[in-house]
Design an enzyme around this catalytic site. Structure first.
Site, mmCIF file in Angstrom:
data_model
loop_
_atom_site.group_PDB
_atom_site.id
_atom_site.type_symbol
_atom_site.label_atom_id
_atom_site.label_comp_id
_atom_site.label_asym_id
_atom_site.label_seq_id
_atom_site.Cartn_x
_atom_site.Cartn_y
_atom_site.Cartn_z
ATOM 1 N N ARG A 250 1.514 -1.097 -0.067
ATOM 2 C CA ARG A 250 -0.068 -0.416 0.394
ATOM 3 C C ARG A 250 0.923 1.359 -0.103
ATOM 4 N NH1 ARG A 250 -4.570 2.683 3.882
ATOM 5 N NH2 ARG A 250 -5.517 3.248 3.415
ATOM 6 N N ASN B 160 -3.191 9.641 3.502
ATOM 7 C CA ASN B 160 -1.901 8.447 4.013
ATOM 8 C C ASN B 160 -1.977 8.269 5.600
ATOM 9 O OD1 ASN B 160 -1.121 8.363 1.902
ATOM 10 N ND2 ASN B 160 -0.503 10.591 2.082
ATOM 11 N N HIS C 245 0.619 4.194 -2.871
ATOM 12 C CA HIS C 245 0.305 6.127 -1.930
ATOM 13 C C HIS C 245 1.477 6.888 -2.350
ATOM 14 C CE1 HIS C 245 -3.029 5.448 0.926
ATOM 15 N NE2 HIS C 245 -2.943 4.206 0.102
ATOM 16 N N HIS D 88 -6.135 -5.236 -2.730
ATOM 17 C CA HIS D 88 -7.015 -5.793 -1.557
ATOM 18 C C HIS D 88 -6.926 -7.310 -1.676
ATOM 19 C CE1 HIS D 88 -8.526 -1.562 -2.568
ATOM 20 N NE2 HIS D 88 -7.287 -1.559 -1.330
HETATM 21 C C1 HEM Z 1 -8.561 1.783 -6.242
HETATM 22 C C2 HEM Z 1 -8.128 2.676 -5.543
HETATM 23 C C3 HEM Z 1 -8.226 2.226 -3.684
HETATM 24 C C4 HEM Z 1 -8.746 2.767 -2.802
HETATM 25 C C5 HEM Z 1 -10.208 3.367 -2.849
HETATM 26 C C6 HEM Z 1 -8.282 2.132 -1.232
HETATM 27 C C7 HEM Z 1 -8.853 2.206 -0.182
HETATM 28 C C8 HEM Z 1 -8.079 1.053 1.185
HETATM 29 C C9 HEM Z 1 -8.426 1.789 2.102
HETATM 30 C C10 HEM Z 1 -9.099 2.570 2.805
HETATM 31 C C11 HEM Z 1 -7.956 1.029 2.764
HETATM 32 C C12 HEM Z 1 -8.405 1.097 4.115
HETATM 33 C C13 HEM Z 1 -7.306 1.610 5.199
HETATM 34 C C14 HEM Z 1 -7.667 1.203 6.388
HETATM 35 O O1 HEM Z 1 -8.754 1.952 6.806
HETATM 36 O O2 HEM Z 1 -6.327 0.730 7.277
HETATM 37 C C15 HEM Z 1 -6.985 -0.050 2.179
HETATM 38 C C16 HEM Z 1 -5.872 -0.495 2.375
HETATM 39 C C17 HEM Z 1 -4.827 -2.283 1.312
HETATM 40 N N1 HEM Z 1 -4.493 -1.382 0.166
HETATM 41 FE FE1 HEM Z 1 -6.456 -0.246 -0.743
HETATM 42 N N2 HEM Z 1 -6.507 1.114 -2.332
HETATM 43 C C18 HEM Z 1 -7.267 1.090 -3.380
HETATM 44 C C19 HEM Z 1 -6.294 0.687 -4.248
HETATM 45 C C20 HEM Z 1 -5.440 0.180 -3.834
HETATM 46 C C21 HEM Z 1 -4.183 -0.714 -4.825
HETATM 47 C C22 HEM Z 1 -3.810 0.106 -6.337
HETATM 48 C C23 HEM Z 1 -2.691 -1.163 -3.963
HETATM 49 C C24 HEM Z 1 -2.122 -1.947 -4.648
HETATM 50 C C25 HEM Z 1 -2.115 -2.363 -5.231
HETATM 51 C C26 HEM Z 1 -3.390 -1.529 -2.672
HETATM 52 C C27 HEM Z 1 -3.417 -2.260 -1.218
HETATM 53 C C28 HEM Z 1 -3.854 -2.141 -0.539
HETATM 54 C C29 HEM Z 1 -3.358 -2.970 0.563
HETATM 55 C C30 HEM Z 1 -2.467 -3.856 0.372
HETATM 56 C C31 HEM Z 1 -4.413 -2.552 1.623
HETATM 57 C C32 HEM Z 1 -4.076 -3.170 3.660
HETATM 58 C C33 HEM Z 1 -3.470 -2.070 4.193
HETATM 59 C C34 HEM Z 1 -2.543 -2.865 5.549
HETATM 60 O O3 HEM Z 1 -3.106 -4.305 6.025
HETATM 61 O O4 HEM Z 1 -1.677 -2.222 6.224
HETATM 62 N N3 HEM Z 1 -4.843 -0.565 -2.930
HETATM 63 N N4 HEM Z 1 -7.240 0.439 0.636
#
Ligand code: HEM
Length: 354
Positions: A76, A106, A80, A207
């Site tokens: 992530r 972030n 970002h 995700h």
């Molecule tokens: C398309 C639009 C996207 C949205 C709206 C989005 C939104 C989010 C949100 C809201 C979270 C959770 C944050 C929290 O509440 O802790 C999250 C987690 C995550 N996102 Fe996305 N995301 C997007 C795209 C991506 C992309 C492109 C990737 C990587 C290729 C990604 C990888 C991750 C990962 C791995 C997590 C888990 C992070 C952790 O466990 O610390 N996301 N994302």
């Protein structure tokens, strides 16, 4: 953060010919299917730091053995950082303003991910000197997070330089779409970065690992439950998050939360996607069939994920003499002079900070 990206145009004929010759999904084949930006190269550190990639992989293996959750944090973090993959998200705030880290999307990045990147930088700089950028280290760490969680291994074009400025909070929020957005908004947002529907669905497959805080999805539970959401799934989420603002976390992919696989798409087909931005990919006509294709064919997902990550990882990169190679990923070199002066090595030229 640079504002322009320039892809080397690839003729469709070249792409078709190459794809036919790539029957196996080897690293070599992956590398040939995507154009790379001028200034980046698949072999950028072959002479100056041939050990860079192995140092990252070896160290991350150790880190993930203790806590596989860190893989999600690193994946992530790279996302970002991109939309200007210049390491600017890694910068702490300075006298000239608050950092990108303070922008709302972030705030939930894992603090440990920043430490891991700086630790990798120290290890690499110890071996090679100050030649590998923090933005490249973040890109490699994201790739290894995918691979070491069970996903594809793929090459990463390297040669990014670290930015001297960081994006404003407004720009950061504008670039990172909200989890409350529907698929059409997400598609439109990524389209401005030349990422198409297949790229968007593939990238959302990130995700398949990691966690989310309640506040990122409780809009689907309270005050009224999203009718698209599976009933049992909703009931279990309500148990984790009894109120919209409960400070708790839950997994993004209920079937295999720590494994980088295609189960995220199976979740969506079962109405068990966590965010509106996820679940709506299965409702929206332009993305539904891509979700189904990835749910039934993991190899296809892996191939398209590589393509999309490679495109995303080159957005607005700095190359050549632009930017700098930071001696500390959290601080621009100009803000770090006193620190640097104390670590100039004996020949008085090469700097390495550990
Ligand atoms: C398309 C639009 C996207 C949205 C709206 C989005 C939104 C989010 C949100 C809201 C979270 C959770 C944050 C929290 O509440 O802790 C999250 C987690 C995550 N996102 Fe996305 N995301 C997007 C795209 C991506 C992309 C492109 C990737 C990587 C290729 C990604 C990888 C991750 C990962 C791995 C997590 C888990 C992070 C952790 O466990 O610390 N996301 N994302």
């Amino acid at each position: 953060m640079a504002t322009k990206n320039s892809y080397i145009p690839f003729s469709s004929i070249v792409v078709v010919v190459v794809m036919i010759s790539c029957v196996n999904v080897s690293q070599f084949c992956y590398a040939q299917n995507v154009p790379i930006v001028k200034g980046l190269s698949w072999s950028f550190y072959d002479k100056s730091c041939p050990e860079a990639e192995s140092i990252v992989r070896k160290q991350l293996k150790k880190v993930f053995k203790d806590d596989i959750g860190q893989a999600a944090g690193l994946l992530r973090l790279h996302f970002h950082d991109c939309f200007g993959c210049d390491g600017s998200v890694l910068l702490d705030g300075s006298a000239s303003g608050p950092s990108e880290q303070d922008a709302p999307p972030n705030l939930t990045l894992r603090a440990r991910a920043f430490e891991i990147i700086n630790d990798l930088r120290a290890r690499i700089h110890k071996k090679c000197g100050q030649v590998v950028s923090c933005s490249d280290i973040a890109a490699l760490a994201a790739r290894d997070s995918v691979f070491l969680s069970g996903g594809p291994d793929y090459p990463v074009p390297l040669g990014r330089r670290d930015g001297l400025t960081f994006a404003t909070q407004n720009a950061t929020s504008a670039n990172l779409p909200s989890p409350r957005s529907n698929a059409s908004v997400i598609l439109a947002s990524l389209e401005t970065k030349k990422l198409d529907a297949t790229d968007t669905v593939a990238l959302s497959g990130g995700h398949t690992i990691g966690l989310s805080h309640c506040s990122s999805f409780t809009n689907r539970l309270y005050p009224t439950q999203d009718p698209v959401m599976d009933q049992t799934f909703a009931k279990n989420l309500k148990a984790v998050c009894p109120a919209a603002t409960t400070n708790a976390t839950t997994v993004l992919d209920i079937r295999s939360p720590d494994l980088f696989d295609n189960k995220y798409y199976v979740d969506l087909m079962n109405r068990q996607g966590l965010f509106t931005s996820d679940q709506d990919l299965y409702s929206y006509s332009k993305t539904k069939n891509i979700v189904i294709d990835f749910a039934v064919n993991q190899t296809l997902f892996f191939e398209k994920f590589f393509v999309a990550m490679t495109k995303m990882g080159q957005l607005s990169v700095l190359t050549g003499s632009q930017g700098e190679i930071r001696a500390n990923c959290s601080v621009r070199n100009s803000d770090n002079k006193a620190y640097l002066a104390s670590v100039v090595d004996e020949d008085g030229e090469r700097l390495s900070a550990f």
